[in-house]
Design a protein around this motif. Sequence first.
Motif, mmCIF file in Angstrom:
data_model
loop_
_atom_site.group_PDB
_atom_site.id
_atom_site.type_symbol
_atom_site.label_atom_id
_atom_site.label_comp_id
_atom_site.label_asym_id
_atom_site.label_seq_id
_atom_site.Cartn_x
_atom_site.Cartn_y
_atom_site.Cartn_z
ATOM 1 N N ALA B 25 0.835 -1.199 0.000
ATOM 2 C CA ALA B 25 0.000 0.000 0.000
ATOM 3 C C ALA B 25 0.871 1.250 0.000
ATOM 4 O O ALA B 25 0.576 2.252 -0.661
ATOM 5 C CB ALA B 25 -0.910 0.004 1.215
ATOM 6 N N TYR B 136 -4.287 -1.766 -6.948
ATOM 7 C CA TYR B 136 -3.630 -1.269 -5.735
ATOM 8 C C TYR B 136 -4.580 -0.472 -4.856
ATOM 9 O O TYR B 136 -4.417 -0.453 -3.638
ATOM 10 C CB TYR B 136 -2.364 -0.483 -6.092
ATOM 11 N N THR B 140 -5.232 -1.318 -1.030
ATOM 12 C CA THR B 140 -5.154 -0.307 0.024
ATOM 13 C C THR B 140 -6.425 -0.303 0.870
ATOM 14 O O THR B 140 -6.372 -0.168 2.083
ATOM 15 C CB THR B 140 -4.946 1.087 -0.593
#
Lengths: 242, 333, 378
Positions: B25, B136, B140
């Motif tokens: 993250a 991503y 996250t």
Amino acid sequence: MITLNNVTKTYSLSKPGEYTAVHDVTVELPARQITVFKGPSGSGKTSLLTLIGCMVRPTSGRIHLHGMAEQFPFQKDESAPLEITGLPERFLTTIRRTTFGFIFQQCNLITGISVLENVMLPAYTTGERLSKVRERALLLLEQFAVVRHAHRRVDLLSGGEAQRVAIARALINNPTILIADEPTAHLDSKLSHEFMEIVFRLKQEGKTVLIASHDPIVTDSVQRDRVVELRDGVICEQGSNR
Amino acid sequence: MILRPATLALLLISLVVTGFSLTAAFHAMGIYERWDPTSGSEDQLDLEKKTSLISSIISYLFPLELLSLALFLFTAEELHPLFTGAMCAAGTLAVNAFGYPALLLKVVNALCAGVWLIINHLDTRAYDSPLIRLKYLFLTLMIPLLLLECFLLFSYFSGVKPDVITSCCGSLFSHDSPTLSGDLTSLPAGLMQAVFFTSMVLTTGSGIIFLRTGRHGRFFSVAAAVTFPVAIASIISFIGLYFYEMPSHHCPFCLLQKEYYYIGYGLYALLFIGAVTGISAGVINSFPPTHSLSNTVPETGSYLTRVAILCYLLFTLITVIEMTISPLRLSYF
Amino acid sequence: MITTRERHRNILDFALSSLGRRAGRNLSLLTMYCLLIFVLASLLFFVSALKREAARLLEDAPDLVVQRLVAGRQDLIPENYGAGIAAIRGVAHVEPRLWGYYFDSWNGANYTVIASDKPTVKDGIAAIGSGVARSRKIHAGELFPLRSPGTEPLLLEVGAIFPGTSDLMAADLIILTPSDFHTLFNFPQGKFTDLAVTVTNRKELPMVAAKIAALYADSRPILKSEIQRTYQSIFDWRGGMILLVLLSAVLSFIIFAWDRATGLSAEERKEIGILKSIGWDTSDVLLLKFWEGCAISLPAFLCGVIAAYCHVFFFSAPFFSPVLKGWSILYPQFQLVPVVDISQLLVLFFFTVVPYITATIIPNWRTATMDPDAAMRS
Ligand SMILES: Nc1ncnc2c1ncn2[C@@H]1O[C@H](COP(=O)(O)OP(=O)(O)O)[C@@H](O)[C@H]1O
Ligand SMILES: [Mg+2]
């Protein structure tokens, strides 16, 4: 055919050691010919070959491989020549391992395993059956007159033999383009002439050959079709001997 | 704190997965800011290198997260003889307040991890990584859940002391218990059966329509997602009863025991795979069409749909077979 | 998908042949690894076999035993307690039991002596366990003397010897009649060691126990489930302690493997460079390392587990028994019944093979991502 448009490669961009090894190069490299890149050490020959050979991505500019877009559908317009400039590494590798064969300054053979295994090595990852690869490798070794060493370890080979094993390895995936970087640096003049003859044969079989060298035996040989001269990353002269 | 190899393994997996996801993250910030695949700048090359590394690490780790869900159930099942009053995993999980939330979160995270793996698979096969930001961002968003799971697992295992007197499936899953699980059991079995079979028919039906025509993918996906909790509620409400051959034993965990040939693991695996593939089929179908995905999305989508339909059908088949061969007959009123 | 499978096979092929190149180093690694797995797996097998044995013993034990406490110590229980307990609702049967321990000064062993009404024993004729027979070197039909607090030793004839080689309990048993029992220990009449209580409905056990405690303030009811739990946690605790010690061994092994692997020699680095330059992808290189790790750890795991199985179940764990069982001269031929707990094997696998493979792959992450042109420039 391979075309380069305004290709620039800058190492360590916007960092202390910034260095532009290839500067705004635009050139056409015809298929089925032997092209020699000539120039003093540090002039950017190796850098240019790594760019063409899909090892490194240029900082700016475009490189196209003609007649490849069908085999590798990695772009929107499949009728246009394949552009290799924007692809991530794993796709470049996919293109590279079946399109290019590499011959290095040192032979870069892996010590401790047999000659045969060394030749087969580039084909391990393509998903082909090893038995088929082995057959082809033996054929290639025979073609280059080193088949009697097939099961020996590479450490025991002479310079010329090692060179020919390296050529066999470069050809194992049946590439269309052969790239050689200073191939004669460690060879005496007789072996260097021999090398040029092998390369000439390969050209006649339909391969495109790109050689970087500052060895006059290569740069002034009768077998070459074109010479491109580099100086400080810029093409200063190019010509054909026909 | 119970020091058993299996609990250590669970904690370790959770720590490693959470740790690496945090790193990923953190790295993702660079992707949101600077990702530009057309550029050949050193920065971008570096970013690409790191991204592929991190993606592949996570794609090795997330399967562990899936595995640890099974391990968690297994451990809970195995530990029950340590607690007075525990006859199955239900009792082990009820030893303290963290057991059930940990399980719930593990299920949610495992579902997310499964979907992420499928998105990642598609993304790495496309030459211009069109899903990189999405993938991503998803990761996250999973971070708080992963952290919470880690915390709950630690709290749960550190609060587990042998000799605690716990209440087990008999009291947790009985009509009189004033909890959600209690409410589930008191739903009339006839109604629950109707809901269960309707949702199965809707899911597989819309899946087949999606396969044939390529339309209503989103509906199928939503149906598959809803069927997952419905099926679990059905296990509590009536499916389990047929396996136990007891009209009032509403436990979702005893099925994991040897007496029932570990059938629970099979049933839950079918449901879980069905849910992950069903949800993913809809998710990937809703991606904006790009050239690099134009082959892989339909291909993967139809594969996922087929797997989801197969899993749910198998689950239904087992249920129906059990309902016919079990000596138990439920009265619906 | 065939191509993917071929790719794996080919890379595995190369991994094996490159392991052969560093045979010495890899062989020593394999041996160490194998040894570690052997110790860990032996321990797991041993503990779970003992656990099962204990559980099996307790299976025949009564659900509820009532003892009497005097000044916080166990004392003999009078006969009338039994009658009182039998009157409680839900109690099916109360059996007063006579049993105790006999210390044999001749060889320092402790026997368990139980009085029984079974027809195998008659006054003057006892049945003994194989351990007793062996330690006293007696055979069926022979006489053997037992010291008694009276003036003369009690002479008993051996009627039968229990064959059980695997049974933990049977080895040290002496079974005789109640009257012989009274003579041997000068045991007071009308009193018993404890009472075994059977109930009609097992679910009422805690309630019956509570009633007994209320009826006789000096009684102590013990539930079988409590004993089971205690046994379970004792074994767990002991097993856990040793497991912790061994975990540190695993850790040091990982560090060792890590050390070996991180010291990626220049040669190995160069090799990876060459592989990348001739068309291997980062993932191919990592796959190679993965298979290299597997090629060491899987055989080591298998060998270790098989050796451990033989060690524990064929040779009765000569390395461990003193630690875990409490050494006793009565159990020289103690043999464990094979039990293999798959889940424990899986956990062992998880704690040894997975870290090893990780430890071989991780140091190669960075090298594997090096630029493919690096080999052209060395
Ligand atoms: N990774 C790199 N980082 C920085 N500079 C580099 C790097 N690789 C090559 N160079 C520089 O680029 C220049 C051109 O190198 P090269 O292409 O190898 O030339 P040639 O092959 O003609 O000798 C050299 O001065 C070299 O120092
Ligand atoms: Mg050079």
